[in-house]
Write an enzyme that holds these catalytic residues in place. Structure first.
Site, PDB file in Angstrom:
ATOM      1  CE  LYS A 110      13.736 -31.216   4.141  1.00 12.69           C
ATOM      2  NZ  LYS A 110      15.069 -30.780   3.811  1.00 12.69           N
ATOM      3  CE  LYS A 189       8.556 -17.308   1.446  1.00  9.95           C
ATOM      4  NZ  LYS A 189       9.253 -18.476   1.876  1.00  9.95           N
ATOM      5  CE  LYS A 192      10.946 -24.311  -5.158  1.00 16.92           C
ATOM      6  NZ  LYS A 192      12.350 -24.538  -5.268  1.00 16.92           N
TER       7      LYS A 192
HETATM    8  P1  ADP Z   1      10.060 -22.181  -1.863  1.00 10.66           P
HETATM    9  O1  ADP Z   1       9.354 -21.572  -0.677  1.00 10.66           O
HETATM   10  O2  ADP Z   1       9.358 -21.870  -3.129  1.00 10.66           O
HETATM   11  O3  ADP Z   1      10.363 -23.653  -1.685  1.00 10.66           O
HETATM   12  P2  ADP Z   1      12.861 -21.869  -1.303  1.00 10.66           P
HETATM   13  O4  ADP Z   1      12.636 -22.143   0.145  1.00 10.66           O
HETATM   14  O5  ADP Z   1      13.515 -22.927  -2.141  1.00 10.66           O
HETATM   15  O6  ADP Z   1      11.464 -21.446  -1.967  1.00 10.66           O
HETATM   16  O7  ADP Z   1      13.650 -20.497  -1.428  1.00 10.66           O
HETATM   17  C1  ADP Z   1      14.868 -20.299  -2.100  1.00 10.66           C
HETATM   18  C2  ADP Z   1      15.268 -18.856  -1.850  1.00 10.66           C
HETATM   19  O8  ADP Z   1      14.287 -17.937  -2.369  1.00 10.66           O
HETATM   20  C3  ADP Z   1      15.388 -18.513  -0.354  1.00 10.66           C
HETATM   21  O9  ADP Z   1      16.546 -17.717  -0.174  1.00 10.66           O
HETATM   22  C4  ADP Z   1      14.139 -17.750  -0.032  1.00 10.66           C
HETATM   23  O10 ADP Z   1      14.354 -16.842   1.008  1.00 10.66           O
HETATM   24  C5  ADP Z   1      13.806 -17.062  -1.352  1.00 10.66           C
HETATM   25  N1  ADP Z   1      12.339 -16.942  -1.479  1.00 10.66           N
HETATM   26  C6  ADP Z   1      11.469 -17.962  -1.708  1.00 10.66           C
HETATM   27  N2  ADP Z   1      10.194 -17.512  -1.786  1.00 10.66           N
HETATM   28  C7  ADP Z   1      10.245 -16.167  -1.584  1.00 10.66           C
HETATM   29  C8  ADP Z   1       9.255 -15.130  -1.541  1.00 10.66           C
HETATM   30  N3  ADP Z   1       7.969 -15.373  -1.743  1.00 10.66           N
HETATM   31  N4  ADP Z   1       9.683 -13.852  -1.314  1.00 10.66           N
HETATM   32  C9  ADP Z   1      10.992 -13.586  -1.129  1.00 10.66           C
HETATM   33  N5  ADP Z   1      11.970 -14.520  -1.156  1.00 10.66           N
HETATM   34  C10 ADP Z   1      11.617 -15.804  -1.380  1.00 10.66           C
END
Ligand code: ADP
Ligand code: TRP
Length: 319
Positions: A110, A189, A192
């Site tokens: 960050k 991948k 969000k």
């Molecule tokens: P984002 O990348 O959308 O911000 P987060 O980092 O908040 O998602 O992820 C929350 C949980 O969901 C984590 O445990 C992460 O490993 C899982 N996760 C997020 N995106 C994926 C993805 N594309 N494939 C598999 N697991 C994911």
């Protein structure tokens, strides 16, 4: 086994969150003790709008319950309903070396991104350690990005135990299987932050639109294709049963079909996969008192345990 995990109420969950995390949390709910909480105190460092945070917290509870979290097995609660947590956090913070937190990747990331640095962002792992230690948790299912925080928690607990005696149970991370990373609509991948996601509870029309716009290559229809390297096929596989998966794979290998057909099949499969959850969510939404009751009962159960552990810690350190 005593299982615990927390989810930040920072936005609407997408398919990647479901297959990579939520589904696997829920699969552990029948363990001896399974605690799941909505980490609204952690979210304070990113969400600066009270109304928004309140709404997100309830939404996250609705999502988890709709997706199968069953309060007759698991304890679901909101972090801030357990005032023992910030108190325990202070006891832990008083013995946590600065260097331990300075090494944390999520904090360093960050800073590197130039985000405003608040104290809570730096001490975030200690609050997370309090969350884990307060319930004598043994196993913490988390995504790979959170493993370091569970290790920091172990270090903090070990230091405390070394100084004051065996007060805390040392937890272990259980890394969730997201080896099959869910691809987004652009093939990268799903995340969000990349704007390539499809929400679990997205409006069906909008979901279909996003599916129709999934990027595909421009090889001619006649050409046979290898399904396993195709992100559209990977997405379809998440929702399809083994039979439909092999049928679709055979179509790819035979060639002579269009990606439009796969997209249509994906839309249908995803729609029916989440249909029951969608219905449950709507039901719960019109029954918010019931949801609040579940969270209230969960908080009562969690507080009882946290009060026990906090008393142990306070007695040990002399306050
Ligand atoms: P984002 O990348 O959308 O911000 P987060 O980092 O908040 O998602 O992820 C929350 C949980 O969901 C984590 O445990 C992460 O490993 C899982 N996760 C997020 N995106 C994926 C993805 N594309 N494939 C598999 N697991 C994911
Ligand atoms: N930091 C976690 C995340 O961002 C959420 C969290 C807070 C958590 N406290 C926890 C996860 C305790 C596991 C255990 O995803």
């Amino acid at each position: 086994m005593k299982v615990l995990s927390g989810i930040q109420p920072t936005g609407r969950p997408h398919w990647g969150n479901y297959f990579g995390a939520i589904r696997q949390y829920i699969a552990l709910q029948k363990e001896e003790q399974s605690f799941y909480f909505i980490a609204n105190l952690h979210a304070l460092t990113t969400i600066r709008d009270g109304e928004q945070l309140r709404k997100n917290s309830i939404d996250t509870a609705l999502d988890l319950l709709a997706l199968g979290l069953d309060p007759s097995h698991a304890t679901l609660f909101v972090q801030s309903d357990i005032p023992e947590i910030p108190e325990l956090c202070w006891l832990l913070m008083s013995g946590t070396p600065m260097g331990l937190l300075e090494r944390c990747v999520s904090y360093k990331d960050k800073i590197a991104k130039g985000l405003p640095i608040v104290t809570g962002l730096f001490t975030y792992p200690v609050l997370q350690a309090a969350d884990i230690l307060a319930y004598d948790s043994e196993v913490v299912p988390v995504g790979a990005d959170q493993v370091q925080h569970v290790e920091v928690c172990r270090d903090i607990a070990q230091a405390f135990n070394h100084n004051y005696g065996e007060v805390f149970v040392l937890p272990k991370p259980k890394v969730l299987d997201n080896s099959a990373k869910v691809p987004g609509t652009d093939g990268e991948k799903m995340s969000k932050s990349y704007g390539n996601y499809i929400e679990i509870f997205e409006d069906v029309k909008s979901m279909k639109k996003k599916i129709m716009r999934i990027a595909t290559d421009s090889r001619p229809m006649e050409e046979p294709k290898e399904p396993d390297s195709d992100h559209l096929f990977q997405l379809f596989s998440l929702f399809a049963d083994d039979n439909s998966k092999s049928e679709m794979a055979a179509l790819y290998r035979a060639g002579g079909f269009g990606y439009g057909e796969v997209k249509k099949a994906l839309a249908e499969a995803a729609d029916s996969y989440f249909a029951a959850a969608r219905e449950r969510r709507a039901e719960l939404e019109s029954n918010l008192d019931q949801v609040k009751q579940i969270l209230g009962d969960g908080a009562a159960t969690a507080r009882k345990k946290a009060a026990e552990v906090l008393a142990r810690a306070k007695a040990a350190c002399g306050v």
